[in-house]
Write a protein that holds these residues in place. Structure first.
Motif, mmCIF file in Angstrom:
data_model
loop_
_atom_site.group_PDB
_atom_site.id
_atom_site.type_symbol
_atom_site.label_atom_id
_atom_site.label_comp_id
_atom_site.label_asym_id
_atom_site.label_seq_id
_atom_site.Cartn_x
_atom_site.Cartn_y
_atom_site.Cartn_z
ATOM 1 N N ASP A 187 -21.186 42.936 -20.623
ATOM 2 C CA ASP A 187 -20.809 44.354 -20.624
ATOM 3 C C ASP A 187 -20.166 44.787 -21.940
ATOM 4 N N ASN A 188 -19.941 43.814 -22.855
ATOM 5 C CA ASN A 188 -19.241 44.074 -24.116
ATOM 6 C C ASN A 188 -17.890 44.751 -23.865
ATOM 7 N N HIS A 189 -17.135 44.177 -22.934
ATOM 8 C CA HIS A 189 -15.805 44.674 -22.603
ATOM 9 C C HIS A 189 -14.822 43.512 -22.468
ATOM 10 N N THR A 190 -13.572 43.845 -22.666
ATOM 11 C CA THR A 190 -12.467 42.901 -22.485
ATOM 12 C C THR A 190 -11.533 43.461 -21.427
ATOM 13 N N GLY A 191 -11.102 42.609 -20.520
ATOM 14 C CA GLY A 191 -10.140 43.011 -19.504
ATOM 15 C C GLY A 191 -8.819 42.290 -19.698
ATOM 16 N N ILE A 192 -7.725 43.007 -19.492
ATOM 17 C CA ILE A 192 -6.398 42.397 -19.514
ATOM 18 C C ILE A 192 -5.686 42.830 -18.238
ATOM 19 N N TYR A 193 -5.269 41.846 -17.448
ATOM 20 C CA TYR A 193 -4.615 42.121 -16.176
ATOM 21 C C TYR A 193 -3.125 41.800 -16.302
ATOM 22 N N PHE A 194 -2.288 42.812 -16.094
ATOM 23 C CA PHE A 194 -0.842 42.692 -16.221
ATOM 24 C C PHE A 194 -0.194 42.723 -14.835
ATOM 25 N N GLU A 195 0.631 41.739 -14.541
ATOM 26 C CA GLU A 195 1.447 41.725 -13.330
ATOM 27 C C GLU A 195 2.898 41.873 -13.781
ATOM 28 N N GLN A 227 -23.406 56.193 -18.964
ATOM 29 C CA GLN A 227 -22.322 56.018 -19.925
ATOM 30 C C GLN A 227 -21.138 55.253 -19.335
ATOM 31 N N GLN A 228 -20.971 55.297 -17.988
ATOM 32 C CA GLN A 228 -19.822 54.682 -17.344
ATOM 33 C C GLN A 228 -20.268 53.712 -16.256
ATOM 34 N N PRO A 229 -20.821 52.552 -16.633
ATOM 35 C CA PRO A 229 -21.237 51.580 -15.627
ATOM 36 C C PRO A 229 -20.016 51.034 -14.890
ATOM 37 N N ALA A 230 -20.252 50.618 -13.664
ATOM 38 C CA ALA A 230 -19.154 50.071 -12.865
ATOM 39 C C ALA A 230 -18.606 48.810 -13.523
ATOM 40 N N ALA A 231 -17.300 48.710 -13.568
ATOM 41 C CA ALA A 231 -16.660 47.526 -14.151
ATOM 42 C C ALA A 231 -16.886 46.324 -13.235
ATOM 43 N N PRO A 232 -17.127 45.143 -13.811
ATOM 44 C CA PRO A 232 -17.425 43.953 -12.999
ATOM 45 C C PRO A 232 -16.165 43.274 -12.465
ATOM 46 N N TYR A 233 -15.292 44.061 -11.876
ATOM 47 C CA TYR A 233 -14.119 43.494 -11.210
ATOM 48 C C TYR A 233 -13.759 44.368 -10.025
ATOM 49 N N LYS A 234 -13.035 43.775 -9.089
ATOM 50 C CA LYS A 234 -12.545 44.510 -7.928
ATOM 51 C C LYS A 234 -11.030 44.463 -7.949
ATOM 52 N N PHE A 235 -10.411 45.630 -7.909
ATOM 53 C CA PHE A 235 -8.954 45.743 -7.994
ATOM 54 C C PHE A 235 -8.475 46.367 -6.684
ATOM 55 N N ASP A 236 -7.999 45.535 -5.779
ATOM 56 C CA ASP A 236 -7.649 45.983 -4.432
ATOM 57 C C ASP A 236 -6.469 46.961 -4.433
ATOM 58 N N ILE A 237 -6.407 47.755 -3.383
ATOM 59 C CA ILE A 237 -5.299 48.687 -3.157
ATOM 60 C C ILE A 237 -4.689 48.356 -1.798
ATOM 61 N N PRO A 238 -3.616 47.572 -1.762
ATOM 62 C CA PRO A 238 -2.993 47.239 -0.474
ATOM 63 C C PRO A 238 -2.470 48.494 0.227
ATOM 64 N N SER A 239 -2.344 48.399 1.538
ATOM 65 C CA SER A 239 -1.852 49.519 2.327
ATOM 66 C C SER A 239 -0.474 49.960 1.846
ATOM 67 N N GLY A 240 -0.326 51.254 1.621
ATOM 68 C CA GLY A 240 0.953 51.804 1.187
ATOM 69 C C GLY A 240 1.152 51.844 -0.314
ATOM 70 N N LEU A 281 -4.818 40.456 -5.998
ATOM 71 C CA LEU A 281 -5.290 41.840 -6.105
ATOM 72 C C LEU A 281 -6.605 41.957 -6.857
ATOM 73 N N LEU A 282 -6.763 41.143 -7.896
ATOM 74 C CA LEU A 282 -7.910 41.307 -8.809
ATOM 75 C C LEU A 282 -8.897 40.158 -8.641
ATOM 76 N N SER A 283 -10.172 40.498 -8.501
ATOM 77 C CA SER A 283 -11.233 39.501 -8.552
ATOM 78 C C SER A 283 -12.239 39.929 -9.600
ATOM 79 N N VAL A 284 -12.638 38.986 -10.434
ATOM 80 C CA VAL A 284 -13.458 39.286 -11.622
ATOM 81 C C VAL A 284 -14.814 38.615 -11.488
ATOM 82 N N GLN A 285 -15.875 39.352 -11.825
ATOM 83 C CA GLN A 285 -17.235 38.797 -11.825
ATOM 84 C C GLN A 285 -17.867 39.027 -13.189
ATOM 85 N N CYS A 286 -17.244 38.490 -14.227
ATOM 86 C CA CYS A 286 -17.747 38.694 -15.594
ATOM 87 C C CYS A 286 -18.736 37.621 -15.992
ATOM 88 N N LYS A 287 -19.667 38.000 -16.859
ATOM 89 C CA LYS A 287 -20.627 37.049 -17.420
ATOM 90 C C LYS A 287 -20.619 37.142 -18.932
#
Length: 198
Positions: free
Chosen positions: A167-175, A22-35, A192-198
């Motif tokens: 994946d039938n999903h939409t992503g919105i990245y807000f800075e 039901q919860q497949p991994a999202a096709p993006y990587k959202f980094d968490i910088p130190s701190g 921070l964000l890298s996307v691998q969508c098809k």
């Protein structure tokens, strides 16, 4: 009567498999910088129930997000939404006014902020040149009450749209940050964000 161990294991395995399906991994990587700190919560959003999507929100907060100083109110977040909803200047303005208006409203009550400190929440969004790897890019401002400092603040924002048809999903990245566009923090947000969508 004892429940057989192998049946118990099979039950847990079935539940785990169902959740994973039901919860497949999202096709993006959202980094968490130190701190930096993180938070994830479901959409619909409790403080902004009129935003008409289903999905989740993931946030990345700079170390100084909640304190006076260089990083105050500087953070980034992703909306990972089910389906292919219409996203435009108008819908982003509507949704961000609901989002920040609801966030401020909740904190006015929680922090007992006097009425004479409250200012209207206003959002302005415009479409700009699309950044590489995205379906559309927008920039804008959010004028609102900084409920931590009890004074008006203007947040600048850059918004990237990405569609994941497979994946039938939409992503919105807000800075988001009060900082001007030439500040190095914006370059950090972009990485921070890298996307691998098809």
């Amino acid at each position: 009567m004892k429940f057989p161990l192998y049946l118990l294991c099979l039950t847990f395995l079935s539940l785990f498999t169902a959740c994973a399906q039901q919860q497949p991994a999202a096709p993006y990587k959202f980094d968490i910088p130190s701190g930096w700190t993180t938070e994830t919560f479901p959409i619909p959003i409790d403080f902004a129930p009129t935003i008409p999507y289903k999905g989740k929100e993931e946030l990345r907060f700079t170390p100084g997000w909640g304190a006076p100083g260089e990083e105050h109110w500087s953070y980034a977040f992703v909306w990972w939404l089910e389906g292919m909803p219409e996203i435009s200047e108008a819908t982003l303005q509507r949704d961000l006014e609901a989002y920040y208006g609801g966030l401020v409203g909740r904190n006015i009550t929680k922090r007992n902020i006097p009425a004479d400190k409250v200012v209207p929440t206003k959002v302005a969004i415009r479409k700009v040149a699309t950044a590489s790897g995205y379906a559309a890019t927008y920039s804008g401002t959010v004028d609102m009450l900084d409920y931590m400092a009890l004074e008006p603040i203007t947040l600048n924002c850059v918004i990237h749209l990405f569609r994941c048809k497979k994946d039938n999903h939409t992503g919105i990245y807000f800075e988001v940050s009060p900082k001007k566009s030439n500040d190095p923090l914006w370059q950090q947000f972009e990485k921070l964000l890298s996307v691998q969508c098809k």
